[in-house]
Design an enzyme around this catalytic site. Structure first.
Site, PDB file in Angstrom:
ATOM      1  N   ARG B  66       0.810  -1.367  -0.092  1.00  0.00           N
ATOM      2  CA  ARG B  66      -0.121   0.042  -0.013  1.00  0.00           C
ATOM      3  C   ARG B  66       1.121   1.276   0.083  1.00  0.00           C
ATOM      4  O   ARG B  66       0.458   2.294  -0.478  1.00  0.00           O
ATOM      5  CB  ARG B  66      -0.864  -0.090   1.301  1.00  0.00           C
ATOM      6  CG  ARG B  66      -2.435  -0.676   0.786  1.00  0.00           C
ATOM      7  CD  ARG B  66      -3.346  -0.535   1.767  1.00  0.00           C
ATOM      8  NE  ARG B  66      -2.948  -1.184   3.002  1.00  0.00           N
ATOM      9  CZ  ARG B  66      -3.241  -2.261   3.396  1.00  0.00           C
ATOM     10  NH1 ARG B  66      -4.057  -3.065   2.904  1.00  0.00           N
ATOM     11  NH2 ARG B  66      -2.617  -3.132   4.581  1.00  0.00           N
ATOM     12  N   GLU B 103       5.057 -10.524  15.828  1.00  0.00           N
ATOM     13  CA  GLU B 103       4.366 -11.044  16.988  1.00  0.00           C
ATOM     14  C   GLU B 103       4.502 -12.821  16.928  1.00  0.00           C
ATOM     15  O   GLU B 103       4.872 -13.321  17.816  1.00  0.00           O
ATOM     16  CB  GLU B 103       3.138 -10.627  17.153  1.00  0.00           C
ATOM     17  CG  GLU B 103       2.425 -10.999  18.517  1.00  0.00           C
ATOM     18  CD  GLU B 103       0.928 -10.494  18.864  1.00  0.00           C
ATOM     19  OE1 GLU B 103       0.392 -10.656  19.629  1.00  0.00           O
ATOM     20  OE2 GLU B 103       0.544  -9.613  17.711  1.00  0.00           O
TER      21      GLU B 103
END
Lengths: 177, 177
Positions: B66, B103
């Site tokens: 993006r 994560e």
């Protein structure tokens, strides 16, 4: 030479070839070298903006991910709305999707279901037309929503692969190999 | 209200929230709605073009995928060269890459080794700053080549995640949540 032909020659000299990418036997035409030359990039966007396919469209659908580069610049230049066709897992919300066969395996492209709302005529843009499966999948997605595709615009077309035969609407390529 | 604040309010109203995307517990801020409003998109690009981080840079490095949208439009608008930081397998030629922890698992971003040649000062652009791992990985890639990063520009910053603390150079975000 016409100014269009001068531009095409400049672009051809700027593209870089990479043999055997992304896999053995494929000659990759790298369009990213154009982006390092802002004047040339600007001339290219201006040239594309004059294509009937683009002028007749109400919105631009850009294909993941190098299509985003040319679609976004065109959107800014022409003040036309930009819509993204993306691979699975990248777009939030309710989606419409189309899966198409590749030489090995398959690919899927998605649009946000409401992304086409408010417009009727779309041009599709990508950097490269090879076998044409991706562009044809996006075209079908739009046609299946009872919308019109004015055509496909690509920067580079690899003519030997006959990708434009998979596409129902007109195709316009800046550089042909 | 200043024209900058009016723009921010308009952008905030245009963004769409998607709870639990891409996974449970994450509120996704969708910037694609901005692209459907070409006037607003154009105002946003103009606003970003005035940032010192951008003005002081010689070239723009846009993050997959993006970031390409905003980087490309900015490149066209300012006539500054555009360079892409991409995920593995997407760029041909000799690459430099940086792997960083997420994560769960890890991610890698790559630049073409010669893509930074000819320029010394780079701004990095992406749509969203969350935990900041991606942007920091690109910053390190550039710094490791003994080049300068003028800063990071993002359209949306999720301040709670403190992503800007991972970044060594200045950060400028248009919309803060």
């Amino acid at each position: 030479m016409s100014s269009e032909n001068i531009l095409i020659e400049k672009l051809k000299h700027t593209l870089r070839d990479y043999p055997d990418f992304p896999k053995k036997g494929i000659l990759f035409k790298d369009v990213l070298t154009i982006l390092k030359n802002p004047e040339l990039f600007s001339e290219l966007i201006k040239e594309i903006s004059n294509y009937e396919i683009v002028r007749n469209s109400e919105a631009i659908v850009a294909i993941d991910a190098r299509g985003f580069i040319f679609g976004s610049a065109l959107s800014l230049f022409l003040k036309k709305p930009l819509i993204l066709a993306r691979k699975p897992g990248k777009l939030p919300g309710e989606l419409i999707s189309n899966t198409y066969d590749l030489e090995y395996g398959s690919n899927t492209l998605c649009l946000q279901k409401d992304s086409l709302e408010g417009f009727n005529k779309f041009c599709i843009i990508d950097d490269l037309l090879a076998t044409g499966g991706t562009a044809a999948a996006v075209e079908d997605l739009i046609l299946n929503q009872s919308k019109t595709v004015t055509g496909l615009v690509v920067v580079v077309e690899l003519q030997d692969l006959e990708g434009r035969r998979k596409f129902k609407s007109p195709v316009n390529s800046v550089i042909k190999f």
